[in-house]
Design an enzyme around this catalytic site. Structure first.
Site, PDB file in Angstrom:
ATOM      1  CG  HIS A   1      -2.012  -1.021   1.166  1.00 15.60           C
ATOM      2  ND1 HIS A   1      -3.076  -1.027   2.040  1.00 15.60           N
ATOM      3  CD2 HIS A   1      -2.208  -2.051   0.306  1.00 15.60           C
ATOM      4  CE1 HIS A   1      -3.894  -2.026   1.724  1.00 15.60           C
ATOM      5  NE2 HIS A   1      -3.387  -2.669   0.680  1.00 15.60           N
TER       6      HIS A   1
ATOM      7  CD  GLU B   1      -1.735   4.454   3.248  1.00 11.67           C
ATOM      8  OE1 GLU B   1      -1.489   3.580   2.384  1.00 11.67           O
ATOM      9  OE2 GLU B   1      -2.889   4.842   3.511  1.00 11.67           O
TER      10      GLU B   1
ATOM     11  CB  CYS C   1      -6.467  -0.064   4.819  1.00  9.80           C
ATOM     12  SG  CYS C   1      -4.849  -0.863   4.874  1.00  9.80           S
TER      13      CYS C   1
HETATM   14 ZN   LIG Z   1      -3.356   0.280   3.568  1.00  6.97          ZN
END
Ligand SMILES: [Zn+2]
Length: 155
Positions: free
Chosen positions: A52, A54, A82
């Site tokens: 992801h 991040e 998330c």
């Molecule tokens: Zn995530």
């Protein structure tokens, strides 16, 4: 909070999507008013479900700082993180997180984290992906060694 950093995160989201690297998510990490790391979602290009935006940016920032913590850093991400990324953010210990789109906006685009948020509250045995414990005593022995270890690097 500087919107220019959110703008950059959104730009990265669009870039990654256009390159077919993964979903439309981007992230920058800022220290002392400057970007030290950037990332965009690379799940499908890297065959990495943890890639992801991040996580990608956190790894780069830690590499840049040569540290396992993001002390005094701010994370700017194109979308509300998330559950996995929230976990990673807590481990990385930045100062603040700013995000643009909400998790509801992401759900409308087909990225529904709602299920994972719910699973966190379910006892491990009852989760959709069952999590069962075994060999607990053996594993605890390693923890006992860790507790006594004198040259450990705490984090
Ligand atoms: Zn995530």
């Amino acid at each position: 909070m500087e919107t220019k950093f959110l703008d950059r995160a959104i730009e990265l989201a669009e870039f990654g999507m256009e390159q077919n690297h993964g979903g439309p998510f981007g992230c920058v990490i800022v220290k002392d008013g400057a970007i030290i790391a950037e990332g965009h979602n690379r799940v499908t290009s890297d065959n990495d479900p943890t890639a992801h935006a991040e996580i990608v940016a956190i790894r780069k920032a830690c590499d840049e700082l040569n540290d396992f913590q993001l002390t005094d850093c701010d994370i700017y991400t194109s979308c509300e993180p998330c559950p996995m990324c929230i976990g990673a953010i807590y481990w990385a210990r930045p100062n603040k997180v700013y995000y643009a789109a909400s998790r509801e906006d992401a759900a409308e685009a087909g990225f529904d984290d709602h299920f994972i948020y719910e699973e966190l509250n379910v006892p491990p045995d009852d989760r959709t992906i069952s999590m069962k414990s075994a060999e607990r005593k053996k594993a605890i022995r390693v923890f006992e060694k860790w507790i006594k270890k004198e040259d450990k690097i705490d984090y």
